[in-house]
Write a protein that holds these residues in place. Sequence first.
Motif, PDB file in Angstrom:
ATOM      1  N   THR A 197       0.853  -1.189   0.000  1.00  0.00           N
ATOM      2  CA  THR A 197       0.000   0.000   0.000  1.00  0.00           C
ATOM      3  C   THR A 197       0.888   1.238   0.000  1.00  0.00           C
ATOM      4  OG1 THR A 197      -1.713  -1.156   1.245  1.00  0.00           O
ATOM      5  CG2 THR A 197      -1.805   1.258   1.231  1.00  0.00           C
ATOM      6  N   VAL A 240       0.602   5.317   0.300  1.00  0.00           N
ATOM      7  CA  VAL A 240      -0.199   6.504   0.604  1.00  0.00           C
ATOM      8  C   VAL A 240       0.552   7.714   0.032  1.00  0.00           C
ATOM      9  CG1 VAL A 240      -1.229   7.912   2.413  1.00  0.00           C
ATOM     10  CG2 VAL A 240      -1.110   5.417   2.687  1.00  0.00           C
ATOM     11  N   THR A 282      -4.155   9.986  -2.452  1.00  0.00           N
ATOM     12  CA  THR A 282      -4.588   8.649  -2.888  1.00  0.00           C
ATOM     13  C   THR A 282      -3.942   7.570  -2.028  1.00  0.00           C
ATOM     14  OG1 THR A 282      -2.783   8.494  -4.504  1.00  0.00           O
ATOM     15  CG2 THR A 282      -4.901   9.358  -5.290  1.00  0.00           C
ATOM     16  N   VAL A 283      -4.604   6.426  -2.052  1.00  0.00           N
ATOM     17  CA  VAL A 283      -4.063   5.191  -1.475  1.00  0.00           C
ATOM     18  C   VAL A 283      -4.029   4.160  -2.601  1.00  0.00           C
ATOM     19  CG1 VAL A 283      -4.439   3.314   0.170  1.00  0.00           C
ATOM     20  CG2 VAL A 283      -4.881   5.673   0.867  1.00  0.00           C
ATOM     21  N   ALA A 297      -8.351   9.571  -0.999  1.00  0.00           N
ATOM     22  CA  ALA A 297      -8.127   9.586   0.450  1.00  0.00           C
ATOM     23  C   ALA A 297      -7.866  11.001   0.930  1.00  0.00           C
ATOM     24  CB  ALA A 297      -6.942   8.688   0.790  1.00  0.00           C
ATOM     25  N   ILE A 327      -5.489   3.650   9.040  1.00  0.00           N
ATOM     26  CA  ILE A 327      -6.291   3.854   7.833  1.00  0.00           C
ATOM     27  C   ILE A 327      -7.698   3.425   8.201  1.00  0.00           C
ATOM     28  CG2 ILE A 327      -6.680   3.199   5.433  1.00  0.00           C
ATOM     29  CD1 ILE A 327      -3.722   2.644   5.158  1.00  0.00           C
ATOM     30  N   ILE A 336      -5.113   8.407   7.902  1.00  0.00           N
ATOM     31  CA  ILE A 336      -5.533   8.347   6.500  1.00  0.00           C
ATOM     32  C   ILE A 336      -7.003   7.964   6.490  1.00  0.00           C
ATOM     33  CG2 ILE A 336      -5.242   7.210   4.275  1.00  0.00           C
ATOM     34  CD1 ILE A 336      -2.402   7.060   6.714  1.00  0.00           C
ATOM     35  N   TYR A 381     -10.499  -2.158   1.551  1.00  0.00           N
ATOM     36  CA  TYR A 381      -9.099  -2.221   1.931  1.00  0.00           C
ATOM     37  C   TYR A 381      -8.916  -3.134   3.163  1.00  0.00           C
ATOM     38  CZ  TYR A 381      -4.426  -0.975   3.398  1.00  0.00           C
ATOM     39  OH  TYR A 381      -3.103  -1.045   3.770  1.00  0.00           O
ATOM     40  N   VAL A 403       3.095  -0.736   4.324  1.00  0.00           N
ATOM     41  CA  VAL A 403       2.441   0.510   3.910  1.00  0.00           C
ATOM     42  C   VAL A 403       3.517   1.582   3.846  1.00  0.00           C
ATOM     43  CG1 VAL A 403       0.721   2.259   4.481  1.00  0.00           C
ATOM     44  CG2 VAL A 403       0.256  -0.163   4.962  1.00  0.00           C
ATOM     45  N   VAL A 461       4.321   5.590   3.117  1.00  0.00           N
ATOM     46  CA  VAL A 461       3.787   6.959   3.004  1.00  0.00           C
ATOM     47  C   VAL A 461       4.824   7.807   2.274  1.00  0.00           C
ATOM     48  CG1 VAL A 461       2.944   8.972   4.247  1.00  0.00           C
ATOM     49  CG2 VAL A 461       2.435   6.678   5.109  1.00  0.00           C
TER      50      VAL A 461
END
Length: 240
Positions: free
Chosen positions: A104, A106, A112-113, A127, A189, A210, A220, A230, A232
């Motif tokens: 994932t 971010v 967006t994700v 997002a 999230i 998020i 998700y 994840v 970022v």
Amino acid sequence: MPEPEDIVGGGHEDMIGSALRELTAQAPAALPLPYDTVRRRGARRRRRRRAAALAAVAAVCAIGLLGSAASRPEIRQGPAAPAASGPAPAPSPTAPPSSRSVLTTVDVAAHTVRVQDGTTVLKVLPATAGRPDHPTRPGAMTVAEKLASFHVNSSTGPTLAPAAGEGEYNLTLSWCVRLVARDGYVTYICAMPWYGPSVLGRDNRTFGQIGLSSEDARWYFEQARVGDTVQVVNPGAGNP
């Protein structure tokens, strides 16, 4: 022979006895047999008697065996099938463990994700991330927990209330995924239904978390697995 009228009263028994004695006296005497003949006949009789005795014993044994077989089920079963010759068949191969790992990303600047499995992009979700005074921390994190329902309030945190309401809050959030960095930093999230299309995909309004729509957050939640990565990226560049 006397006439019938002469046989009267009890004298007829004497007449019958006399007649029997006369017949016996008139019968020819048996001729004597040679010794060898007598011996052979005696041996034959003994053999016949022995054979008859053995046949009787065999019959008794057979009856006993039949009764024993009737009382023992294992005797009624046929002999065990012989083992198959030749090498034993190879065991069926087992399916290898799944190597699926969801990555994932971010993107704070793009709001967006992006969710992908390997090189395949599954979805790009609109997002909202942390606002300028509470930015979402960049870097790599790991999915540590999935919470279908998550209760938060202003005294326990984390601060998830909309930017316009910085006072007291008491919220139950849905479809939350908890993220943890190596140094222990935690963020989430989550579904944040109070942010509509005018914010999701367009602006960053949270206090570092998020936010997604309820539908996207549930999707998700179902895709993510504990241990997934994840990332970022592009922090501090997505605010108008």
